[in-house]
Design an enzyme around this catalytic site. Structure first.
Site, short mmCIF file in Angstrom:
data_model
loop_
_atom_site.label_atom_id
_atom_site.label_comp_id
_atom_site.label_asym_id
_atom_site.label_seq_id
_atom_site.Cartn_x
_atom_site.Cartn_y
_atom_site.Cartn_z
N ILE A 161 0.89 -1.15 0.04
CA ILE A 161 0.09 0.14 -0.14
C ILE A 161 0.79 1.27 -0.14
O ILE A 161 0.64 2.33 -0.75
CB ILE A 161 -0.98 -0.03 1.22
CG1 ILE A 161 -1.92 -1.34 1.03
CG2 ILE A 161 -1.74 1.24 1.15
CD1 ILE A 161 -2.81 -1.29 2.25
N TYR A 162 1.64 1.36 0.83
CA TYR A 162 2.66 2.50 1.25
C TYR A 162 3.47 2.88 -0.17
O TYR A 162 3.62 3.88 -0.53
CB TYR A 162 3.60 2.27 2.33
CG TYR A 162 4.50 3.40 2.52
CD1 TYR A 162 4.11 4.54 2.91
CD2 TYR A 162 6.02 3.42 2.24
CE1 TYR A 162 5.15 5.76 3.04
CE2 TYR A 162 6.76 4.57 2.58
CZ TYR A 162 6.40 5.47 2.88
OH TYR A 162 7.35 6.45 3.16
#
Length: 244
Positions: A161-162
């Site tokens: 995600i990051y």
């Protein structure tokens, strides 16, 4: 006196960046989602003798908050010289196979949409500066080239995600720099390095002082400085520039 707005400036890298800009004679607006924490940070800076700073309540994930911050700063100044989009969240070490859509939405809301909101809200004040600068705080983990290179020291760091959010932020930086290419604007993505903060449970190897210095270096450039570039002095100590 030049002025700067830093999002997420009440702690860690954002706070240290503010501190270093104050040392260089800038007037700094400390953007803080939590006003109380922002005021605590301001108190610490004032205790060090830094008086050219004030706190602005600013939640980059909330358009109403961003608009209110723009109004508040606009009532104080007609010109903003530097915008440092520092606020962000990690989303945790989530697998690409198990990451939830809600998890993606939450991180993108802060790391990508938040940058877009703040940049668009303050672009008019920045345009009035003779040498406006936008620094989008990114990470070398957002580089598609480096992340897919098995010889990279961070190759096995895969935060689905990051890293996706920072790759998207990088593309926004490229687009923004291109649109402003014929102006005095300097727009760059800067990685502060793997810094020891609560963002990574203090597993980082670098200091906030070093991270702040890397961001400030590209925040104080003039209209002859680089633009549309991606910098990580941790990954490239010679020139700083790394591949997208």
């Amino acid at each position: 006196m030049k002025s700067a707005l830093i999002t997420g400036a009440n702690k860690s890298i954002g706070y240290e960046t503010a501190r270093q800009l104050l040392q260089k004679g800038y007037y700094v607006y400390l953007g803080s989602r939590d006003l109380k924490k922002g005021l605590e940070a301001l108190k610490k800076l004032k205790a060090e003798g830094f008086n050219n700073a004030e706190v602005i309540q600013l939640d980059v994930s909330n358009q109403v908050s961003v608009n209110a911050a723009r109004t508040e700063i606009g009532n104080r100044t007609k010109v903003l010289d530097v915008l440092i989009n520092n606020a962000g969240i990690s989303g945790g070490m989530i697998s690409a196979l198990t990451a939830s859509i809600d998890g993606f939405k939450e991180v993108f809301e802060a790391n990508v949409f938040g940058v877009v909101r703040v940049t668009q809200a303050f672009i008019d004040l920045l345009k009035k500066s003779s040498a406006p600068v936008i620094v989008n705080v990114s990470t070398s983990l957002g580089s598609l080239t480096l992340t897919s290179d098995s010889s990279n020291i961070y190759y096995h760091f895969k935060l689905a995600i990051y890293q996706s959010s920072k790759a998207a932020l990088n593309m926004y930086t490229v687009a923004l720099a291109y649109e402003l290419r014929d102006t005095a604007f300097r727009v760059n993505a800067v990685c502060p390095g793997f810094t020891k903060t609560d963002f990574n449970n203090h597993r980082g190897t670098g200091t906030v002082e070093e991270a702040g210095k890397r961001i400030v270096k590209y925040a104080i450039i003039d209209k002859d400085g680089p633009t549309g570039k991606y910098f990580s002095e941790e990954m490239n100590p010679e020139t700083g520039e790394i591949p997208w």
